[in-house]
Write an enzyme that holds these catalytic residues in place. Sequence first.
Site, PDB file in Angstrom:
ATOM      1  N   SER A 144       0.826  -0.926  -0.099  1.00 13.26           N
ATOM      2  CA  SER A 144      -0.017  -0.369   0.218  1.00 13.26           C
ATOM      3  C   SER A 144       1.172   1.463  -0.366  1.00 13.26           C
ATOM      4  O   SER A 144       2.152   1.216   0.093  1.00 13.26           O
ATOM      5  CB  SER A 144      -0.536   0.246   1.417  1.00 13.26           C
ATOM      6  OG  SER A 144      -0.950   1.342   1.668  1.00 13.26           O
ATOM      7  N   TYR A 157      -3.074  -1.291  10.793  1.00 13.19           N
ATOM      8  CA  TYR A 157      -2.876  -1.431   9.031  1.00 13.19           C
ATOM      9  C   TYR A 157      -1.449  -0.515   8.229  1.00 13.19           C
ATOM     10  O   TYR A 157      -0.543  -1.445   7.416  1.00 13.19           O
ATOM     11  CB  TYR A 157      -3.662  -0.175   8.186  1.00 13.19           C
ATOM     12  CG  TYR A 157      -4.084  -0.537   6.830  1.00 13.19           C
ATOM     13  CD1 TYR A 157      -4.700  -1.927   6.307  1.00 13.19           C
ATOM     14  CD2 TYR A 157      -3.567   0.464   5.823  1.00 13.19           C
ATOM     15  CE1 TYR A 157      -4.592  -2.249   4.744  1.00 13.19           C
ATOM     16  CE2 TYR A 157      -3.802  -0.055   4.737  1.00 13.19           C
ATOM     17  CZ  TYR A 157      -4.261  -0.885   3.902  1.00 13.19           C
ATOM     18  OH  TYR A 157      -4.588  -1.019   2.835  1.00 13.19           O
TER      19      TYR A 157
HETATM   20  P1  NDP Z   1     -12.361  -4.592  -0.784  1.00 16.35           P
HETATM   21  O1  NDP Z   1     -12.727  -5.187   0.378  1.00 16.35           O
HETATM   22  O2  NDP Z   1     -12.430  -4.561  -2.380  1.00 16.35           O
HETATM   23  O3  NDP Z   1     -11.084  -6.285  -1.350  1.00 16.35           O
HETATM   24  C1  NDP Z   1     -11.031  -7.649   0.071  1.00 16.35           C
HETATM   25  C2  NDP Z   1     -11.067  -8.967  -0.377  1.00 16.35           C
HETATM   26  O4  NDP Z   1     -10.638  -9.223   0.469  1.00 16.35           O
HETATM   27  C3  NDP Z   1     -12.304  -8.916  -0.329  1.00 16.35           C
HETATM   28  O5  NDP Z   1     -12.744 -10.063  -1.433  1.00 16.35           O
HETATM   29  C4  NDP Z   1     -12.315  -9.961   0.673  1.00 16.35           C
HETATM   30  O6  NDP Z   1     -13.177 -11.305   0.351  1.00 16.35           O
HETATM   31  C5  NDP Z   1     -10.581 -10.697   1.102  1.00 16.35           C
HETATM   32  N1  NDP Z   1     -10.672 -10.190   2.707  1.00 16.35           N
HETATM   33  C6  NDP Z   1     -11.092 -10.123   3.838  1.00 16.35           C
HETATM   34  N2  NDP Z   1     -10.706 -10.511   4.490  1.00 16.35           N
HETATM   35  C7  NDP Z   1     -10.195 -11.731   4.380  1.00 16.35           C
HETATM   36  C8  NDP Z   1      -9.901 -12.941   4.824  1.00 16.35           C
HETATM   37  N3  NDP Z   1      -9.877 -12.987   6.231  1.00 16.35           N
HETATM   38  N4  NDP Z   1      -9.765 -14.340   4.252  1.00 16.35           N
HETATM   39  C9  NDP Z   1      -9.269 -14.360   3.285  1.00 16.35           C
HETATM   40  N5  NDP Z   1     -10.272 -13.369   2.403  1.00 16.35           N
HETATM   41  C10 NDP Z   1     -10.220 -11.942   2.997  1.00 16.35           C
HETATM   42  O7  NDP Z   1     -10.758  -4.338  -1.205  1.00 16.35           O
HETATM   43  P2  NDP Z   1      -9.032  -3.594  -2.099  1.00 16.35           P
HETATM   44  O8  NDP Z   1      -9.425  -4.298  -3.090  1.00 16.35           O
HETATM   45  O9  NDP Z   1      -9.333  -2.594  -2.179  1.00 16.35           O
HETATM   46  O10 NDP Z   1      -7.836  -4.405  -1.031  1.00 16.35           O
HETATM   47  C11 NDP Z   1      -7.039  -5.303  -1.780  1.00 16.35           C
HETATM   48  C12 NDP Z   1      -5.782  -5.063  -1.049  1.00 16.35           C
HETATM   49  O11 NDP Z   1      -5.426  -4.115  -1.156  1.00 16.35           O
HETATM   50  C13 NDP Z   1      -5.292  -4.876   0.256  1.00 16.35           C
HETATM   51  O12 NDP Z   1      -4.241  -5.603   0.360  1.00 16.35           O
HETATM   52  C14 NDP Z   1      -5.833  -3.640   1.013  1.00 16.35           C
HETATM   53  O13 NDP Z   1      -5.108  -3.684   1.999  1.00 16.35           O
HETATM   54  C15 NDP Z   1      -4.786  -3.427  -0.218  1.00 16.35           C
HETATM   55  N6  NDP Z   1      -4.822  -1.707  -1.127  1.00 16.35           N
HETATM   56  C16 NDP Z   1      -5.851  -1.210  -1.659  1.00 16.35           C
HETATM   57  C17 NDP Z   1      -5.918  -0.154  -1.668  1.00 16.35           C
HETATM   58  C18 NDP Z   1      -6.698   0.380  -1.928  1.00 16.35           C
HETATM   59  O14 NDP Z   1      -6.798   1.922  -2.240  1.00 16.35           O
HETATM   60  N7  NDP Z   1      -7.854   0.322  -2.236  1.00 16.35           N
HETATM   61  C19 NDP Z   1      -4.775   1.010  -1.734  1.00 16.35           C
HETATM   62  C20 NDP Z   1      -3.248   0.232  -0.711  1.00 16.35           C
HETATM   63  C21 NDP Z   1      -3.592  -1.077  -0.979  1.00 16.35           C
HETATM   64  P3  NDP Z   1     -14.122 -12.273   1.286  1.00 16.35           P
HETATM   65  O15 NDP Z   1     -14.757 -10.643   2.797  1.00 16.35           O
HETATM   66  O16 NDP Z   1     -14.800 -13.102   0.672  1.00 16.35           O
HETATM   67  O17 NDP Z   1     -13.572 -12.965   1.983  1.00 16.35           O
END
Ligand code: NDP
Length: 254
Positions: A144, A157
């Site tokens: 990130s 985070y």
């Molecule tokens: P979303 O919330 O859209 O997606 C997060 C995903 O992680 C979901 O598909 C969820 O699926 C899965 N997830 C969360 N917890 C668990 C768990 N315990 N076990 C399995 N799967 C899990 O977020 P983003 O797409 O924005 O984020 C994706 C990644 O990118 C993350 O690591 C985030 O920190 C990183 N990121 C995002 C940024 C942004 O601006 N959006 C910027 C920088 C980094 P489900 O609930 O079905 O398990």
Amino acid sequence: MKLFDLTGRVAVVTGGNGGIGLGMARGLAAAGAAVAVAARNRAKSEAAMAELAALGAEAAFVALDVADPASCRAMVEAVVGRFGRLDILVNNAGMSIRKPPETYTVEEWQAVLNTNLTGAFVCCQAAHPVMKRNGGGKIINIGSMMSVFGGAYAAPYSSSKGGIVQMTKSLATAWARDNIQVNAVLPGWIDTELTRDARDQVAGLNERVLARTPAGRWGVPDDLSGTAVFLAAPASDFVTGAAIPVDGGYASEF
Ligand code: NDP
């Protein structure tokens, strides 16, 4: 050798059922990989699988709670059971709990670290012997901008995402001789469910992101597709331990 061709490769994307994970999964699928979506929400994952299948990819859902080490190990076993191999691991699942640092409980701190950092590490550990046996592999860890900068409302985070970069470097150096490349991607502000929540919770965030991002817009999940393909493909075979910003210039501007 085709530099960006993933035909015959098997990828798993944790949290691949939405947001950035699905954006990267779409890129991998379009480049020819079979893609397993590993997450908790089955309905959301089935919709993602349908999208990937429409791109011509073989797709599968594997249940995963990345905060549970046994579930991480079972996920890798299930992917290998279904496809016979694992070439590309994308550690994308992540979450945040936003509050001032002095107010976190230890349980909240651990929940973020377990999901974002420990879970990614255990998935890497589980994938290592499979990739080594195959003669190599690609691991893509999602960091990130908070791998680089701090966040007043994001102490666990940003700690987890800083850790992702150092873990990436350590695994890259340890596993280079096994022909396993380990790299990190550092997304800027991308429009997803995660950041929609943040926009609701943090006053003025939308305006600050637009003003602070040189590209003048939020990223979209498909902005991550190309970097995912590059880091999964033979084109990046001598790239390892890197942390690549995909941020519209966010990290470059003073
Ligand atoms: P979303 O919330 O859209 O997606 C997060 C995903 O992680 C979901 O598909 C969820 O699926 C899965 N997830 C969360 N917890 C668990 C768990 N315990 N076990 C399995 N799967 C899990 O977020 P983003 O797409 O924005 O984020 C994706 C990644 O990118 C993350 O690591 C985030 O920190 C990183 N990121 C995002 C940024 C942004 O601006 N959006 C910027 C920088 C980094 P489900 O609930 O079905 O398990």
